[in-house]
Write a protein that holds these residues in place. Structure first.
Motif, short mmCIF file in Angstrom:
data_model
loop_
_atom_site.label_atom_id
_atom_site.label_comp_id
_atom_site.label_asym_id
_atom_site.label_seq_id
_atom_site.Cartn_x
_atom_site.Cartn_y
_atom_site.Cartn_z
N GLU A 76 20.13 13.10 20.33
CA GLU A 76 20.11 11.57 19.95
C GLU A 76 19.22 11.22 19.05
OE1 GLU A 76 20.15 9.87 24.05
OE2 GLU A 76 18.90 8.26 23.06
N LYS A 102 26.25 11.54 18.52
CA LYS A 102 26.69 11.13 19.77
C LYS A 102 28.05 12.05 20.14
CE LYS A 102 25.37 6.43 19.81
NZ LYS A 102 24.87 6.27 18.29
N ASP A 139 20.09 17.33 24.69
CA ASP A 139 21.01 15.86 24.46
C ASP A 139 19.96 15.01 23.68
OD1 ASP A 139 23.23 14.35 24.69
OD2 ASP A 139 22.37 13.39 26.30
N ASP A 140 18.82 15.05 24.10
CA ASP A 140 17.69 14.15 23.54
C ASP A 140 17.44 14.28 22.14
OD1 ASP A 140 16.91 16.50 24.41
OD2 ASP A 140 14.70 16.14 24.49
#
Lengths: 75, 183
Positions: free
Chosen positions: B119, B124, B115-116
């Motif tokens: 990001e 998103k 997820d990082d």
């Protein structure tokens, strides 16, 4: 203008137009499908693989596979 | 009960496996680190559950030895739960495999790993919407930092087989068939 995927120059973009039936399913899982935008990022020397950018991620394809994919080049 | 960890090469299945089982399988930043499978156990509600770290595969049509292993493992564990690990920054191609597995009738839960990284790339993902469209649990994770792993476990019970025919691509606003690549 149409080109084979391996014929794209560095940074050249195009839309995938045709994929040889034999590879259709194989490359689909790697994000290469008809209608997708691709951008050439690297061609490895000595007939090595090509690396293309699709949807913000990179996919490398063997030269012989790239030859079987036709793209419509963007001007 | 059996849990299979499946996904593309280099999305973090082995990291996930280590976090779940406390094992220490070799993790590396290269595709194809796991060519054979690894089995481990974790406890879930006091019961011992088998977890299998399956080699990375792009699709269920195997192209090499590692993928053959992956597909065979899936086929022989018909009632297994599958944690489909997807690289969040490469969501679209990850979903291709997830849908193939769902189509085979497995109970799938999707872990949107890294997820990082997504990001950082300004990507998103609307997990709730994705969950609504697919009908299976979707959880964001960062396996190497142990974020979201426990959430995946707690939502395992929500994983159930879904009829892929019910997933209308139009609902997701896509205008081509993701399965076959044709418009």
């Amino acid at each position: 203008m149409e080109k084979r995927l391996n014929e794209l120059n560095f940074d050249e973009e195009g839309t995938v137009k045709e994929i040889d039936e034999s590879l259709l399913r194989q490359v689909a899982g790697m994000g290469v499908r008809i209608g997708k935008n691709v951008r050439m990022t690297t061609k490895q020397p000595m007939k090595g693989p090509v690396v293309v950018e699709i949807d913000k991620s990179f996919t490398s394809l063997g030269r012989s596979m790239a030859e079987k994919i036709v793209v419509e080049v963007k001007k | 009960m059996k849990i299979l960890l499946m996904g593309h090469p280099n999305v973090g299945k082995s990291v996930f496996f280590n976090r779940l089982t406390g094992a220490n399988v070799i993790e590396s930043n290269y595709s194809g680190t796991t060519v054979d499978y690894t089995r481990g156990y974790m406890s879930l509600d006091g019961k011992e559950v088998e977890v299998v770290d399956v080699p990375g595969t792009f699709s269920l049509d195997p192209k090499d030895r590692a993928e053959e292993v992956a597909v065979a493992m899936l086929k022989e564990a018909k009632d297994a739960y599958v944690i489909c690990v997807i690289d969040s920054s490469k969501l679209e191609r990850g979903l291709y495999l997830a849908l193939q597995i769902m189509e085979e009738g497995y109970s799938v839960i999707i872990a949107l790993n890294m997820d990082d990284v997504a990001e950082d790339k300004n990507i998103k993902i609307d997990n709730q919407k994705l969950e609504q469209v697919l009908g299976v649990p979707v959880v964001s994770t960062i396996a190497i930092e142990n974020i979201g792993i426990s959430k995946v476990i707690s939502r395992l019970k929500d994983a159930k087989p879904v009829d892929v025919e019910d997933i209308t691509v139009m609902r997701a606003g896509m205008n081509h068939c993701g399965r076959c690549g044709r418009t």
